[in-house]
Design an enzyme around this catalytic site. Structure first.
Site, PDB file in Angstrom:
ATOM      1  N   ARG A   1       0.818  -1.225   0.000  1.00 31.33           N
ATOM      2  CA  ARG A   1       0.000   0.000   0.000  1.00 31.33           C
ATOM      3  C   ARG A   1       0.846   1.266   0.000  1.00 31.33           C
ATOM      4  O   ARG A   1       0.489   2.264  -0.634  1.00 31.33           O
ATOM      5  CB  ARG A   1      -0.969  -0.027   1.189  1.00 31.33           C
TER       6      ARG A   1
ATOM      7  N   GLU B   1     -16.403   6.329   4.474  1.00 32.78           N
ATOM      8  CA  GLU B   1     -15.676   5.828   5.647  1.00 32.78           C
ATOM      9  C   GLU B   1     -15.613   6.910   6.708  1.00 32.78           C
ATOM     10  O   GLU B   1     -16.094   8.034   6.494  1.00 32.78           O
ATOM     11  CB  GLU B   1     -14.282   5.349   5.262  1.00 32.78           C
TER      12      GLU B   1
ATOM     13  N   LYS C   1      -3.058   6.340   1.069  1.00 34.99           N
ATOM     14  CA  LYS C   1      -2.807   6.833   2.430  1.00 34.99           C
ATOM     15  C   LYS C   1      -1.814   7.990   2.369  1.00 34.99           C
ATOM     16  O   LYS C   1      -0.630   7.837   2.659  1.00 34.99           O
ATOM     17  CB  LYS C   1      -2.295   5.679   3.308  1.00 34.99           C
TER      18      LYS C   1
HETATM   19  N1  PLP Z   1      -9.401   4.640   6.674  1.00 34.97           N
HETATM   20  C1  PLP Z   1      -8.597   5.641   7.037  1.00 34.97           C
HETATM   21  C2  PLP Z   1      -8.925   7.005   6.564  1.00 34.97           C
HETATM   22  C3  PLP Z   1      -7.479   5.385   7.830  1.00 34.97           C
HETATM   23  O1  PLP Z   1      -6.674   6.373   8.206  1.00 34.97           O
HETATM   24  C4  PLP Z   1      -7.211   4.067   8.243  1.00 34.97           C
HETATM   25  C5  PLP Z   1      -6.023   3.759   9.015  1.00 34.97           C
HETATM   26  O2  PLP Z   1      -5.066   3.242   8.576  1.00 34.97           O
HETATM   27  C6  PLP Z   1      -8.088   3.061   7.848  1.00 34.97           C
HETATM   28  C7  PLP Z   1      -9.176   3.379   7.065  1.00 34.97           C
HETATM   29  C8  PLP Z   1      -7.871   1.643   8.261  1.00 34.97           C
HETATM   30  O3  PLP Z   1      -6.876   1.002   7.505  1.00 34.97           O
HETATM   31  P1  PLP Z   1      -6.036  -0.180   8.115  1.00 34.97           P
HETATM   32  O4  PLP Z   1      -7.017  -1.187   8.586  1.00 34.97           O
HETATM   33  O5  PLP Z   1      -5.230  -0.685   6.986  1.00 34.97           O
HETATM   34  O6  PLP Z   1      -5.239   0.381   9.222  1.00 34.97           O
HETATM   35  C1  COI Z   2      -4.090   3.848  11.411  1.00 31.93           C
HETATM   36  O1  COI Z   2      -5.077   3.259  11.833  1.00 31.93           O
HETATM   37  O2  COI Z   2      -2.986   3.316  11.387  1.00 31.93           O
HETATM   38  C2  COI Z   2      -4.154   5.201  10.926  1.00 31.93           C
HETATM   39  O3  COI Z   2      -3.289   5.601  10.197  1.00 31.93           O
HETATM   40  C3  COI Z   2      -5.210   6.085  11.363  1.00 31.93           C
HETATM   41  C4  COI Z   2      -4.603   7.373  11.790  1.00 31.93           C
HETATM   42  C5  COI Z   2      -5.415   8.475  11.320  1.00 31.93           C
HETATM   43  C6  COI Z   2      -4.321   7.373  13.240  1.00 31.93           C
END
Ligand code: PLP
Ligand code: COI
Length: 344
Positions: free
Chosen positions: A82, A221, A185
């Site tokens: 990612r 989201e 991200k």
């Molecule tokens: N959506 C957003 C905007 C986020 O910042 C995060 C955090 O990483 C997620 C979703 C969840 O992603 P993940 O489960 O890969 O941490």
């Molecule tokens: C995460 O869950 O790792 C994120 O990056 C979310 C963040 C906004 C704290």
């Protein structure tokens, strides 16, 4: 090595300075080896594109201490993929998989005194980041880049202990557009969301919830997490949208919902108002948020509660949380090969 004397059970989601971080520079078109450094301060040129034009991306991961004392990472291969999708989208060099993995392992090992002990409920948050440095003025990619990984021990993102029931408020601002950068991200997505989170908090919610930018109708989201919904008829539904982050936690929960809970999994647009009556349980999910059940959502000028007063955790989210966290902490078998052990 002795652990630091922290009140692990009381940790929130705040930056705590640890001893080492990894830094590598990309100069003249190639990556230097990189090394561990002690200073948490980064010195960058005032013309750096990361500062002006948000040429920057990051990842979020966690290490947990397993029952045998080793550090457990959860699906780090997906973070490695990612970060490179984000890097390519905003014209930054990819971070080679080997560098990504060795940086993370080195930083985790070097800061082992900061990894919360087994059973403490806390974890070591890992923040890899990639950003454009060096002098620049016009809108164009940087000539040099830094890849950095720092860590900080953390507790839950939303509340201070256990499985927190949270509330969300639908924002009337958009986080990302259908053909924009919402699925990457990158820091720019988050700067735009600071106001929405502040407004949600002013309403008494924990976080903003975004609907799709085209129609303000379908769930996208939350500001810091994806959304999962359990619906009538044993359905487990997740929003399909080009504008959301492909959450690693959500993808894992989908697998668990299908395999362990035998739910019927659907990934499709979810019409918030049109389908709300079919919602049984909702949760926000992510690395920081883990799985945070949603007790109520504010939209169209009023609060809408789930299960009574919105204080209880429903059976589906409780079971999914137990399954996920059990694997992440090394308490449950990992039939998927999701756990990557770092020997301490
Ligand atoms: N959506 C957003 C905007 C986020 O910042 C995060 C955090 O990483 C997620 C979703 C969840 O992603 P993940 O489960 O890969 O941490
Ligand atoms: C995460 O869950 O790792 C994120 O990056 C979310 C963040 C906004 C704290």
């Amino acid at each position: 090595m002795d652990k630091k004397e922290l009140d692990w059970a009381q940790l929130g989601f705040e930056y705590i300075k640890t001893d080492y971080r990894f830094s590598a520079k990309h100069i003249n078109g190639k990556w230097e080896d990189g090394s561990l450094v002690e200073s948490e301060i980064i010195s960058v040129h005032e013309g750096a594109p990361a500062l002006h034009y948000a040429q920057q991306c990051f990842e979020g991961m966690k290490a947990q201490t397993g029952p045998d004392g080793n550090a457990l990472l959860f699906r780090p291969d997906l973070n490695s993929i990612r970060i490179n999708e984000a890097a390519s989208r905003i014209l930054m060099p990819e971070v080679p998989r080997e560098m990504f993995f060795s940086a993370i392992e080195e930083v985790v090992r070097a800061n082992q005194a900061w990894i919360p002990p087994y059973g403490s409920g806390a974890s070591l948050y890992i923040r890899p980041m990639l950003f454009g440095v060096g002098k620049n003025l016009g809108v164009r990619p940087a000539e040099a880049y830094e890849f950095r990984v720092f860590v900080s021990p953390v507790g839950p993102y939303f509340q201070s202990s256990g499985l927190a029931v949270i509330s969300l408020a639908v924002s009337d601002t958009d986080r990302a557009s259908p053909h924009g950068t919402g699925s990457y991200k990158i820091g720019a997505n988050y700067a735009g969301g600071l106001l929405a989170t502040r407004e949600a908090k002013a309403l008494g919610a924990d976080e903003a919830l975004y609907l799709d930018a085209a129609e303000q109708r379908y769930i996208d989201e939350a500001g810091s997490a994806n959304i999962i919904v359990s619906m009538t008829g044993n359905r487990f539904v997740t929003p399909a949208s080009n504008a959301i982050l492909p959450s690693i936690t959500r993808r894992s929960l989908t697998t668990l919902a299908e395999d362990c809970l035998k739910l019927n999994v659907e990934n499709r647009p979810i019409d918030l108002r049109g389908e709300f009556d079919e919602f049984e349980e909702v949760a926000a999910c992510g690395t920081a948020a883990v799985l945070s059940p949603v007790g109520r959502i504010y939209f169209d000028g009023q609060w809408h509660n789930f299960y009574g007063e919105g204080k209880e955790v429903g059976p589906v989210m409780q079971e999914l949380y137990d399954q996920l966290v059990g694997i992440q902490k090394g308490d449950k078998e990992d039939p998927y090969g999701w756990i990557h052990q770092v020997q301490i």
